[in-house]
Design a protein around this motif. Structure first.
Motif, PDB file in Angstrom:
ATOM      1  N   MET A  58       0.832  -1.190   0.000  1.00 44.91           N
ATOM      2  CA  MET A  58       0.000   0.000   0.000  1.00 44.91           C
ATOM      3  C   MET A  58       0.876   1.252   0.000  1.00 44.91           C
ATOM      4  O   MET A  58       1.859   1.327   0.729  1.00 44.91           O
ATOM      5  CB  MET A  58      -0.931   0.017   1.211  1.00 44.91           C
ATOM      6  CG  MET A  58      -1.779  -1.243   1.364  1.00 44.91           C
ATOM      7  SD  MET A  58      -2.672  -1.765  -0.119  1.00 44.91           S
ATOM      8  CE  MET A  58      -3.915  -0.503  -0.208  1.00 44.91           C
ATOM      9  N   LYS A  59       0.482   2.237  -0.831  1.00 43.73           N
ATOM     10  CA  LYS A  59       1.191   3.508  -0.901  1.00 43.73           C
ATOM     11  C   LYS A  59       0.604   4.493   0.111  1.00 43.73           C
ATOM     12  O   LYS A  59      -0.551   4.358   0.525  1.00 43.73           O
ATOM     13  CB  LYS A  59       1.050   4.103  -2.304  1.00 43.73           C
ATOM     14  CG  LYS A  59       1.819   3.380  -3.375  1.00 43.73           C
ATOM     15  CD  LYS A  59       1.658   4.118  -4.694  1.00 43.73           C
ATOM     16  CE  LYS A  59       2.525   3.538  -5.781  1.00 43.73           C
ATOM     17  NZ  LYS A  59       2.340   4.272  -7.051  1.00 43.73           N
ATOM     18  N   PHE A  81      -3.029   5.841  -0.303  1.00 39.34           N
ATOM     19  CA  PHE A  81      -4.186   5.086   0.171  1.00 39.34           C
ATOM     20  C   PHE A  81      -4.531   5.475   1.599  1.00 39.34           C
ATOM     21  O   PHE A  81      -5.691   5.672   1.945  1.00 39.34           O
ATOM     22  CB  PHE A  81      -3.940   3.576   0.083  1.00 39.34           C
ATOM     23  CG  PHE A  81      -5.118   2.766   0.543  1.00 39.34           C
ATOM     24  CD1 PHE A  81      -6.227   2.600  -0.261  1.00 39.34           C
ATOM     25  CD2 PHE A  81      -5.127   2.190   1.802  1.00 39.34           C
ATOM     26  CE1 PHE A  81      -7.327   1.881   0.169  1.00 39.34           C
ATOM     27  CE2 PHE A  81      -6.220   1.456   2.244  1.00 39.34           C
ATOM     28  CZ  PHE A  81      -7.328   1.300   1.425  1.00 39.34           C
ATOM     29  N   GLN A 135     -11.593   4.914   1.898  1.00 36.13           N
ATOM     30  CA  GLN A 135     -10.939   3.601   1.847  1.00 36.13           C
ATOM     31  C   GLN A 135     -11.987   2.497   1.744  1.00 36.13           C
ATOM     32  O   GLN A 135     -11.836   1.562   0.954  1.00 36.13           O
ATOM     33  CB  GLN A 135     -10.080   3.371   3.094  1.00 36.13           C
ATOM     34  CG  GLN A 135      -8.817   4.191   3.132  1.00 36.13           C
ATOM     35  CD  GLN A 135      -8.009   3.951   4.396  1.00 36.13           C
ATOM     36  OE1 GLN A 135      -8.211   2.991   5.137  1.00 36.13           O
ATOM     37  NE2 GLN A 135      -7.054   4.841   4.654  1.00 36.13           N
ATOM     38  N   ASP A 152       3.083  -5.932   1.585  1.00 37.59           N
ATOM     39  CA  ASP A 152       2.081  -5.989   2.649  1.00 37.59           C
ATOM     40  C   ASP A 152       1.223  -7.244   2.518  1.00 37.59           C
ATOM     41  O   ASP A 152       0.836  -7.840   3.511  1.00 37.59           O
ATOM     42  CB  ASP A 152       1.158  -4.766   2.604  1.00 37.59           C
ATOM     43  CG  ASP A 152       1.872  -3.484   2.999  1.00 37.59           C
ATOM     44  OD1 ASP A 152       2.890  -3.553   3.721  1.00 37.59           O
ATOM     45  OD2 ASP A 152       1.408  -2.400   2.583  1.00 37.59           O
ATOM     46  N   TYR A 162      -2.497   3.942  -5.634  1.00 38.88           N
ATOM     47  CA  TYR A 162      -2.650   3.550  -4.235  1.00 38.88           C
ATOM     48  C   TYR A 162      -1.825   2.335  -3.817  1.00 38.88           C
ATOM     49  O   TYR A 162      -1.647   2.100  -2.630  1.00 38.88           O
ATOM     50  CB  TYR A 162      -4.126   3.253  -3.937  1.00 38.88           C
ATOM     51  CG  TYR A 162      -5.004   4.437  -4.215  1.00 38.88           C
ATOM     52  CD1 TYR A 162      -4.996   5.548  -3.373  1.00 38.88           C
ATOM     53  CD2 TYR A 162      -5.837   4.471  -5.323  1.00 38.88           C
ATOM     54  CE1 TYR A 162      -5.796   6.657  -3.620  1.00 38.88           C
ATOM     55  CE2 TYR A 162      -6.650   5.572  -5.586  1.00 38.88           C
ATOM     56  CZ  TYR A 162      -6.614   6.662  -4.738  1.00 38.88           C
ATOM     57  OH  TYR A 162      -7.403   7.743  -4.992  1.00 38.88           O
ATOM     58  N   VAL A 163      -1.359   1.562  -4.790  1.00 37.21           N
ATOM     59  CA  VAL A 163      -0.697   0.298  -4.471  1.00 37.21           C
ATOM     60  C   VAL A 163       0.488   0.073  -5.414  1.00 37.21           C
ATOM     61  O   VAL A 163       0.360   0.252  -6.617  1.00 37.21           O
ATOM     62  CB  VAL A 163      -1.685  -0.892  -4.618  1.00 37.21           C
ATOM     63  CG1 VAL A 163      -1.022  -2.209  -4.253  1.00 37.21           C
ATOM     64  CG2 VAL A 163      -2.945  -0.670  -3.807  1.00 37.21           C
ATOM     65  N   TYR A 174       2.383  -2.926  -6.926  1.00 32.83           N
ATOM     66  CA  TYR A 174       2.001  -4.334  -7.037  1.00 32.83           C
ATOM     67  C   TYR A 174       2.722  -5.016  -8.188  1.00 32.83           C
ATOM     68  O   TYR A 174       3.248  -4.366  -9.087  1.00 32.83           O
ATOM     69  CB  TYR A 174       0.483  -4.474  -7.184  1.00 32.83           C
ATOM     70  CG  TYR A 174      -0.064  -3.917  -8.472  1.00 32.83           C
ATOM     71  CD1 TYR A 174      -0.337  -4.751  -9.551  1.00 32.83           C
ATOM     72  CD2 TYR A 174      -0.323  -2.561  -8.624  1.00 32.83           C
ATOM     73  CE1 TYR A 174      -0.834  -4.245 -10.737  1.00 32.83           C
ATOM     74  CE2 TYR A 174      -0.816  -2.047  -9.796  1.00 32.83           C
ATOM     75  CZ  TYR A 174      -1.077  -2.893 -10.850  1.00 32.83           C
ATOM     76  OH  TYR A 174      -1.562  -2.392 -12.033  1.00 32.83           O
TER      77      TYR A 174
END
Length: 107
Positions: free
Chosen positions: A15-16, A19, A27, A59, A88-89, A91
């Protein structure tokens, strides 16, 4: 591989800060939209691993089963265009087809 072959996708996610800067309500809305799309496309969660206490790089690690390549392509479009997930992520994903482990190492 035809378009109806089930696909296994493994993802790694971190997660950034963006987020966590969303309100709790935002959220929740993000996760509800995400879940609704996963369910609509027929994803089945095989395993979800919470690494937040044990891994600085990721995470979460997850293993998913998708009903077809078409469903996975629709998912990837949704992640990119609708969720804007890269905002937001961080990945990484890998996918392929399921293979039996029963014969592995058997003489």
């Amino acid at each position: 591989m035809d378009n109806t072959t089930p696909i296994i996708r493994v993802f790694f996610a971190k997660m950034k800060p963006d987020f966590f800067q969303l309100s709790e309500e935002e959220q929740g809305q993000f996760m509800a939209r995400d879940r609704a799309n996963l369910d609509a496309l027929g994803m089945k969660a095989i395993s979800m691993i919470d690494c937040t206490k044990t891994d600085d790089k990721w995470d979460y690690i997850g293993v998913e089963s998708w009903p077809s390549m078409e469903a996975l392509e629709q998912r990837e479009w949704f992640e990119k265009e609708e969720l804007q997930i890269s905002r937001y992520v961080v990945y990484r994903v890998h996918w392929g087809v399921e293979q039996s482990f029963e014969e592995y190492g058997q003489a």
